[in-house]
Design a protein around this motif. Structure first.
Motif, mmCIF file in Angstrom:
data_model
loop_
_atom_site.group_PDB
_atom_site.id
_atom_site.type_symbol
_atom_site.label_atom_id
_atom_site.label_comp_id
_atom_site.label_asym_id
_atom_site.label_seq_id
_atom_site.Cartn_x
_atom_site.Cartn_y
_atom_site.Cartn_z
ATOM 1 N N LEU A 436 -44.313 -48.232 109.479
ATOM 2 C CA LEU A 436 -45.755 -47.991 109.353
ATOM 3 C C LEU A 436 -46.456 -49.170 108.698
ATOM 4 O O LEU A 436 -46.084 -49.608 107.610
ATOM 5 C CB LEU A 436 -46.006 -46.719 108.543
ATOM 6 C CG LEU A 436 -47.480 -46.345 108.344
ATOM 7 C CD1 LEU A 436 -48.174 -46.074 109.668
ATOM 8 C CD2 LEU A 436 -47.617 -45.144 107.415
ATOM 9 N N ASN A 437 -47.479 -49.692 109.379
ATOM 10 C CA ASN A 437 -48.330 -50.768 108.874
ATOM 11 C C ASN A 437 -49.729 -50.217 108.593
ATOM 12 O O ASN A 437 -50.197 -49.326 109.302
ATOM 13 C CB ASN A 437 -48.463 -51.884 109.910
ATOM 14 C CG ASN A 437 -47.172 -52.635 110.172
ATOM 15 O OD1 ASN A 437 -47.058 -53.808 109.891
ATOM 16 N ND2 ASN A 437 -46.177 -51.957 110.751
ATOM 17 N N LEU A 438 -50.396 -50.754 107.590
ATOM 18 C CA LEU A 438 -51.802 -50.453 107.336
ATOM 19 C C LEU A 438 -52.623 -51.661 107.762
ATOM 20 O O LEU A 438 -52.298 -52.798 107.416
ATOM 21 C CB LEU A 438 -52.048 -50.154 105.857
ATOM 22 C CG LEU A 438 -51.244 -49.016 105.233
ATOM 23 C CD1 LEU A 438 -51.632 -48.835 103.763
ATOM 24 C CD2 LEU A 438 -51.444 -47.707 105.991
ATOM 25 N N LEU A 439 -53.701 -51.441 108.523
ATOM 26 C CA LEU A 439 -54.548 -52.525 109.026
ATOM 27 C C LEU A 439 -55.978 -52.309 108.562
ATOM 28 O O LEU A 439 -56.576 -51.267 108.842
ATOM 29 C CB LEU A 439 -54.491 -52.575 110.554
ATOM 30 C CG LEU A 439 -55.435 -53.546 111.249
ATOM 31 C CD1 LEU A 439 -55.101 -54.999 110.886
ATOM 32 C CD2 LEU A 439 -55.400 -53.356 112.768
ATOM 33 N N CYS A 440 -56.544 -53.289 107.869
ATOM 34 C CA CYS A 440 -57.910 -53.182 107.351
ATOM 35 C C CYS A 440 -58.921 -53.335 108.488
ATOM 36 O O CYS A 440 -59.070 -54.418 109.063
ATOM 37 C CB CYS A 440 -58.151 -54.248 106.288
ATOM 38 S SG CYS A 440 -59.793 -54.141 105.517
ATOM 39 N N THR A 441 -59.580 -52.245 108.812
ATOM 40 C CA THR A 441 -60.659 -52.250 109.810
ATOM 41 C C THR A 441 -61.759 -51.302 109.335
ATOM 42 O O THR A 441 -61.523 -50.482 108.451
ATOM 43 C CB THR A 441 -60.179 -51.744 111.190
ATOM 44 O OG1 THR A 441 -60.056 -50.307 111.150
ATOM 45 C CG2 THR A 441 -58.862 -52.375 111.595
ATOM 46 N N PRO A 442 -62.940 -51.367 109.944
ATOM 47 C CA PRO A 442 -63.945 -50.340 109.683
ATOM 48 C C PRO A 442 -63.509 -49.006 110.289
ATOM 49 O O PRO A 442 -62.544 -48.940 111.069
ATOM 50 C CB PRO A 442 -65.194 -50.866 110.400
ATOM 51 C CG PRO A 442 -64.929 -52.302 110.687
ATOM 52 C CD PRO A 442 -63.445 -52.428 110.832
ATOM 53 N N GLY A 443 -64.242 -47.953 109.959
ATOM 54 C CA GLY A 443 -64.018 -46.662 110.582
ATOM 55 C C GLY A 443 -64.673 -46.577 111.946
ATOM 56 O O GLY A 443 -64.357 -45.669 112.730
ATOM 57 N N ASN A 444 -65.586 -47.498 112.251
ATOM 58 C CA ASN A 444 -66.235 -47.535 113.555
ATOM 59 C C ASN A 444 -65.181 -47.578 114.656
ATOM 60 O O ASN A 444 -64.295 -48.439 114.662
ATOM 61 C CB ASN A 444 -67.131 -48.779 113.632
ATOM 62 C CG ASN A 444 -67.767 -48.962 114.991
ATOM 63 O OD1 ASN A 444 -67.123 -49.412 115.918
ATOM 64 N ND2 ASN A 444 -69.033 -48.636 115.090
ATOM 65 N N ASP A 445 -65.288 -46.649 115.615
ATOM 66 C CA ASP A 445 -64.238 -46.463 116.614
ATOM 67 C C ASP A 445 -63.860 -47.749 117.334
ATOM 68 O O ASP A 445 -62.690 -48.123 117.413
ATOM 69 C CB ASP A 445 -64.679 -45.433 117.668
ATOM 70 C CG ASP A 445 -64.961 -44.074 117.086
ATOM 71 O OD1 ASP A 445 -64.654 -43.856 115.899
ATOM 72 O OD2 ASP A 445 -65.504 -43.218 117.813
ATOM 73 N N VAL A 446 -64.862 -48.416 117.907
ATOM 74 C CA VAL A 446 -64.563 -49.554 118.776
ATOM 75 C C VAL A 446 -64.187 -50.786 117.971
ATOM 76 O O VAL A 446 -63.292 -51.543 118.364
ATOM 77 C CB VAL A 446 -65.747 -49.837 119.725
ATOM 78 C CG1 VAL A 446 -65.445 -51.049 120.603
ATOM 79 C CG2 VAL A 446 -66.028 -48.620 120.593
ATOM 80 N N GLU A 447 -64.833 -51.014 116.830
ATOM 81 C CA GLU A 447 -64.411 -52.134 115.988
ATOM 82 C C GLU A 447 -62.943 -51.959 115.568
ATOM 83 O O GLU A 447 -62.192 -52.932 115.488
ATOM 84 C CB GLU A 447 -65.307 -52.233 114.759
ATOM 85 C CG GLU A 447 -66.690 -52.775 115.060
ATOM 86 C CD GLU A 447 -67.608 -52.769 113.845
ATOM 87 O OE1 GLU A 447 -68.437 -53.682 113.731
ATOM 88 O OE2 GLU A 447 -67.486 -51.851 113.019
ATOM 89 N N SER A 448 -62.554 -50.724 115.332
ATOM 90 C CA SER A 448 -61.187 -50.461 114.890
ATOM 91 C C SER A 448 -60.190 -50.573 116.043
ATOM 92 O O SER A 448 -59.139 -51.205 115.904
ATOM 93 C CB SER A 448 -61.094 -49.079 114.242
ATOM 94 O OG SER A 448 -59.815 -48.862 113.697
ATOM 95 N N THR A 449 -60.480 -49.962 117.198
ATOM 96 C CA THR A 449 -59.561 -50.076 118.329
ATOM 97 C C THR A 449 -59.470 -51.521 118.806
ATOM 98 O O THR A 449 -58.398 -51.970 119.223
ATOM 99 C CB THR A 449 -59.980 -49.170 119.497
ATOM 100 O OG1 THR A 449 -61.354 -49.395 119.821
ATOM 101 C CG2 THR A 449 -59.779 -47.702 119.156
ATOM 102 N N THR A 450 -60.572 -52.265 118.729
ATOM 103 C CA THR A 450 -60.557 -53.687 119.076
ATOM 104 C C THR A 450 -59.554 -54.421 118.191
ATOM 105 O O THR A 450 -58.781 -55.264 118.661
ATOM 106 C CB THR A 450 -61.958 -54.300 118.927
ATOM 107 O OG1 THR A 450 -62.852 -53.689 119.872
ATOM 108 C CG2 THR A 450 -61.944 -55.801 119.156
ATOM 109 N N ALA A 451 -59.556 -54.100 116.898
ATOM 110 C CA ALA A 451 -58.644 -54.754 115.956
ATOM 111 C C ALA A 451 -57.205 -54.317 116.161
ATOM 112 O O ALA A 451 -56.271 -55.117 116.030
ATOM 113 C CB ALA A 451 -59.085 -54.468 114.525
#
Length: 548
Positions: A436-451
């Motif tokens: 399991l990895n943790l990835l710093c992204t926003p909660g915004n759906d597309v910004e997060s899936t993009t990342a």
């Protein structure tokens, strides 16, 4: 078990309504009789003890809010009588022991994957066409128009015939009848693909590359490098204007950091050197076509499930997310970790309130310190502009029972299962570790899936309680419903339904194994996701400003 209500943790004083509850209904909880003082809508919560102002509201065994006024036992919890609150966290040494779930049913299973020279294995075989700067978006669209129809990748538009008939009716001055609108409209299917082993040509556009900060341009290049390096990508055509901040040399540097032996076809065309747009496009299209013939020679081969990298995402969440779909993803995450694969949990604003549990699960102090530092920096940047993690829940979240960020976060974190956290990644960093990895992204759906795609995930699991069409250009996005009603209402968006958990028909482990079976099919190219069928190719880079 009472199928009308659920106490998630023995310490909870907030109880979830699994169905609409009537005023004056009586329930026995922990040996005490609770009479409802008002109707409680499904997915919402009620209190099982009197709370004075300032007292903590507990769900999932942790603080998720604070009473703003006196709340009577049996009353509905809402945005008026409670506000977001969460426990602080600290870095402390601890021993974390984990027992993997039984993976025997999947130990020798394989998926039909795309092997790359660097050892990565993809679940698809795409070619990318991308701009380094927004000035090239129109040229990217021109190439799209030239390729998709002729190569058999264009998706039929079922509404062209509808518009054509509406025009004809207007010209003949005939009013449309009700029966007319009841008929389904389909277009003729697209022609057979010329390149049968290429799953698609994906065209990304964005609004970055220049005009912002140099750091934004560098981060964009890092993200695009992750997409080109991605195991689902055979090669890329890159369009550059020439004078922008996001230079081709930066992109190449970021690719070299990911893989010093990078050997995929990378076609870079700079408009200010090529001359006219016609000359630029002729060269780009011709070179791309000939490299597509090379990419078409790649075929699928059996790969162990340890080669799967699963992204974990939620969007349009509801009050059932944390007790059905998200725990199912958590079980899949644990299965993948047990099999030697990777799972990636994103959306840092939606980990607020569960930081201590995640810190305790980090494999060493360095990982824990990085996670804590990223969380505190993110929270501070939001507060600096008058916002905060407490403002994360959307109107749809609140309407369907997620009335504080901590309630939303505790449910969202269930996607990460129970396994040790092997790595913590900042935005733009690429997955290197199994587990399991943790990835710093926003909660915004597309910004997060993009990342998540940019970090190398070759499948993304996306839970939703309200419904969302979100997809990704290069990474299959599997949409998982939290409830039966959504799956029935929006079957064109939902791939898998965990509603039977709410009704008590199935368990979380059962549905987790069923979902993993579906993942194997999709990873093998034997089944497409609904987002793929719709051509939902969402791509929004995060500029590292405040986005919740």
């Amino acid at each position: 078990m009472n199928r009308k209500i659920l106490q998630i943790h023995p310490l909870d004083n907030a109880i979830v309504a699994l169905s609409d509850l009537d005023k004056d209904e009586v329930f026995e909880i922990n040996g005490e009789s609770i009479q409802l003082l008002e109707s409680i809508p499904a997915k919402h919560k009620f209190c099982i003890k009197d709370l004075s102002p300032g007292e903590r509201v507990i769900m999932y065994g942790v603080t998720v809010g604070k009473a703003q006024s006196f709340i009577s036992k049996g009353a509905l919890l809402n945005t008026i009588n409670i506000k977001h609150d969460s426990a602080d966290f600290e870095l402390k040494a601890g021993n974390f022991n984990w027992t993997s779930p039984d993976t025997s049913a999947f130990e020798n299973r394989t998926f039909l994957g795309i092997y790359r020279a660097d050892g990565q294995v993809g679940t698809a075989n795409y070619w990318l066409v991308i701009p380094l700067v927004f000035c090239e978006n129109r040229n990217v669209e021109t190439i799209r128009e030239a390729f998709l129809e002729e190569l058999g990748y264009a998706k039929p538009n079922p509404f062209k015939n509808l518009v054509r008939q509406l025009v004809q009716q207007t010209q003949s001055k005939e009013a449309a009848s009700e029966q007319f609108f009841e008929k389904p409209y389909t277009n003729s299917p697209s022609s057979d693909r010329i390149f049968e082993n290429i799953d698609g040509i994906k065209f990304l556009t964005h609004q970055g590359g220049c005009g912002g900060t140099r750091q934004d341009a560098e981060m964009l290049c890092k993200l695009l490098a992750g997409y080109i390096h991605h195991p689902n990508v055979a090669g890329a055509t890159v369009l550059s204007l020439g004078c922008q901040h996001a230079q081709a040399t930066i992109l190449q540097e970021k690719l070299a950091e990911l893989n010093p032996e990078f050997d995929k076809p990378l076609l870079i065309f700079e408009q200010q050197k090529e001359g006219t747009e016609e000359q630029l496009l002729q060269k780009a299209i011709t070179a791309t076509f000939y490299n597509l013939t090379r990419a078409n020679a790649i075929i699928r081969k059996p790969a162990p499930l340890s080669k799967l990298r699963i992204g974990l995402e939620c969007g349009g969440s509801d009050g059932f997310s944390g007790i059905s779909a998200n725990p199912v993803l958590g079980h899949v995450s644990d299965l993948i970790a047990g099999l030697g694969g990777s799972a990636v949990l994103s959306e840092f604003p939606e980990l607020c309130g569960v930081e201590q549990d995640l810190i305790n699960r980090c494999i060493n102090a360095q990982k824990a310190e990085k996670f804590a530092a990223l969380m505190r920096a993110y929270s501070s940047s939001a507060e600096a502009v008058g916002s905060g993690f407490d403002m994360n829940p959307s109107p749809g979240n609140i309407r369907d029972g997620l009335i504080t960020d901590a309630i939303k976060s505790c449910g969202a974190a269930k996607k990460g299962g129970t396994s040790p956290i092997t790595d913590v990644l900042d935005y733009g960093e690429y997955v290197k570790e199994a587990g399991l990895n943790l990835l710093c992204t926003p909660g915004n759906d597309v910004e997060s899936t993009t990342a998540l795609a940019g970090a190398g995930c070759n499948i993304i699991l996306f839970t939703t309680g309200l419904g969302t069409p979100t997809g990704n250009p290069i990474c299959p996005v599997v949409k998982v419903s939290t409830n039966n009603r959504l799956a029935e209402r929006m079957p064109d968006l939902i791939d898998f339904n965990t509603g039977p958990i709410i009704s008590g028909e199935k368990t979380i482990p059962q549905m987790g194994e069923e979902l993993l079976e579906l993942i194997i099919q999709i990873a093998s190219g034997q089944k497409s996701t609904k987002a793929m069928d719709l051509g939902q190719d969402d791509f929004i880079p995060w500029k590292r400003g405040v986005s919740l």
